[in-house]
Scaffold this active site. Structure first.
Site, short mmCIF file in Angstrom:
data_model
loop_
_atom_site.label_atom_id
_atom_site.label_comp_id
_atom_site.label_asym_id
_atom_site.label_seq_id
_atom_site.Cartn_x
_atom_site.Cartn_y
_atom_site.Cartn_z
N GLU A 109 -10.65 -9.19 23.48
CA GLU A 109 -9.85 -10.06 22.60
C GLU A 109 -8.42 -10.28 23.08
OE1 GLU A 109 -12.10 -7.93 21.61
OE2 GLU A 109 -13.24 -8.80 19.95
N1 COA Z 1 -18.04 -18.28 23.39
C1 COA Z 1 -18.44 -19.52 23.71
N2 COA Z 1 -19.13 -19.80 24.82
C2 COA Z 1 -19.43 -18.77 25.61
C3 COA Z 1 -19.05 -17.45 25.33
C4 COA Z 1 -18.32 -17.22 24.15
N3 COA Z 1 -17.93 -16.00 23.78
N4 COA Z 1 -19.49 -16.66 26.32
C5 COA Z 1 -20.15 -17.45 27.18
N5 COA Z 1 -20.10 -18.73 26.75
C6 COA Z 1 -20.65 -19.92 27.40
C7 COA Z 1 -19.84 -20.31 28.62
O1 COA Z 1 -18.67 -21.02 28.26
C8 COA Z 1 -20.83 -21.18 29.36
O2 COA Z 1 -20.83 -22.46 28.79
P1 COA Z 1 -21.06 -23.77 29.73
O3 COA Z 1 -22.46 -23.60 30.27
O4 COA Z 1 -20.92 -24.91 28.76
O5 COA Z 1 -20.00 -23.71 30.77
C9 COA Z 1 -22.17 -20.52 29.02
O6 COA Z 1 -21.94 -19.69 27.89
C10 COA Z 1 -22.62 -19.64 30.16
O7 COA Z 1 -21.58 -18.74 30.48
P2 COA Z 1 -21.06 -18.45 31.97
O8 COA Z 1 -19.66 -17.92 31.88
O9 COA Z 1 -21.30 -19.64 32.85
O10 COA Z 1 -22.10 -17.32 32.37
P3 COA Z 1 -21.84 -16.02 33.23
O11 COA Z 1 -23.17 -15.33 33.31
O12 COA Z 1 -21.09 -16.32 34.46
O13 COA Z 1 -20.86 -15.10 32.33
C11 COA Z 1 -20.07 -13.98 30.33
C12 COA Z 1 -21.24 -14.68 31.04
C13 COA Z 1 -20.55 -13.63 28.92
C14 COA Z 1 -19.69 -12.73 31.10
C15 COA Z 1 -18.83 -14.92 30.31
O14 COA Z 1 -19.23 -16.21 29.82
C16 COA Z 1 -17.71 -14.42 29.44
O15 COA Z 1 -16.90 -13.62 29.88
N6 COA Z 1 -17.63 -14.89 28.16
C17 COA Z 1 -16.59 -14.52 27.25
C18 COA Z 1 -16.98 -13.22 26.55
C19 COA Z 1 -15.88 -12.72 25.66
O16 COA Z 1 -14.78 -12.42 26.10
N7 COA Z 1 -16.18 -12.57 24.34
C20 COA Z 1 -15.30 -12.02 23.37
C21 COA Z 1 -14.85 -13.08 22.45
S1 COA Z 1 -13.77 -12.44 21.24
#
Ligand code: COA
Length: 262
Positions: A135
């Site tokens: 966060e």
């Molecule tokens: N909210 C919204 N969308 C999210 C998301 C989240 N928390 N986590 C992943 N997504 C979406 C990405 O934006 C992406 O969307 P797109 O295809 O339209 O670009 C899709 O999911 C796939 O994610 P991507 O990042 O391409 O996959 P990855 O396997 O490389 O990585 C994660 C996956 C989860 C590690 C990475 O997306 C990430 O770090 N997400 C944020 C997690 C986070 O910090 N959550 C806490 C929120 S308080």
């Protein structure tokens, strides 16, 4: 019909599956509402003795949907608050479910995903998953999930992982108390959960519900006269209850208690 979750009942086990794999099961208003309703549905189903929280796809849960968070930030203060209350309600519904809950963690969990794991009674994951309370990287705080996360990992590790937002491994999550068990792969994950369910299902269901309520009331309280009195009231009530009487009688009569069928 749900959009973002699946629910099923396998004999006496309720399975609630986060099912938005293309978004790594990140939760928005729809998923939050569905999770709350799905949990209540399993709570109310008399067949269900325990609940497994699982996920489809690569991640267990990527926490709050950041598009939703961004949208909510532009709401009026009242709407913004109402939305936060819905997340809090979902977390407390999971935390306070009267039936035992198990998190089946097959992939990484971030932010609110860590909160979901922490709010389950028992958590099992595969060796390769990792966790992060990201966060502060996003300029926000893990506020709503903090009571559950801190209850699981304690203030000391909470300080480190909430402030650093660094990734930690399943082994570290096991060490600090977020996970109860770690296993090599998906097959062993199902075997471990099945073994835990077998033991859970042998125990008195009303006693388990009482136990969960007991833990919520007693955990973190000073051991003073008030707490002691609370515990006295509870054991005296529960041992005189039908299930308490049956359990004690079954042991003394060397027979199976009536809540074990088959
Ligand atoms: N909210 C919204 N969308 C999210 C998301 C989240 N928390 N986590 C992943 N997504 C979406 C990405 O934006 C992406 O969307 P797109 O295809 O339209 O670009 C899709 O999911 C796939 O994610 P991507 O990042 O391409 O996959 P990855 O396997 O490389 O990585 C994660 C996956 C989860 C590690 C990475 O997306 C990430 O770090 N997400 C944020 C997690 C986070 O910090 N959550 C806490 C929120 S308080």
């Amino acid at each position: 019909m749900y959009q973002s979750i699946l629910t099923e009942v396998d004999v006496d086990v309720g399975i609630l599956t986060l099912n938005k794999p293309e978004r790594h099961n990140a939760f928005d208003d729809v998923l939050i509402a569905e999770l709350t309703v799905g949990l209540r549905e399993l709570e109310a189903d008399p067949r269900v003795r325990a609940v497994v929280l699982s996920s489809t796809g690569k991640s267990f849960c990527a926490g709050a949907d950041l598009n939703w968070m961004k949208r909510v930030a532009d709401y009026s203060p009242e709407e913004n608050l109402r939305d936060a209350h819905q997340l809090a309600e979902m977390m407390s519904t999971l935390n306070e479910l009267s039936k035992p809950t198990i998190a089946r963690v097959q992939g990484p969990a971030y932010g609110g995903g860590v909160g979901l794991v922490a709010a389950c009674d028992i958590a099992v994951a595969t060796y390769d998953v990792h966790f992060a309370l990201t966060e502060v990287k996003l300029g926000i705080v893990p506020a709503v999930i903090s009571p559950y996360v801190l209850a699981a990992i304690g203030e000391r590790y909470g300080r480190r992982y909430m402030l650093s937002a660094e990734r930690f491994s399943a082994a570290e999550a096991y060490r600090i108390g977020l996970l109860h068990e770690i296993v090599p792969g998906d097959e062993q994950l199902d075997e471990a959960i099945s073994e835990i369910l077998d033991t859970l299902l042998n125990n008195g269901p009303a006693a388990q519900a009482e136990c969960k309520a007991l833990i919520r009331v007693v955990a973190g309280q000073p051991i003073d006269q008030e707490t002691i009195e609370e515990t006295v009231q509870r054991i005296s009530r529960v041992r005189a209850s039908p299930e308490g009487r049956e359990g004690l009688a079954a042991f003394l009569e060397k027979r199976t208690p009536n809540w074990i069928v088959g």
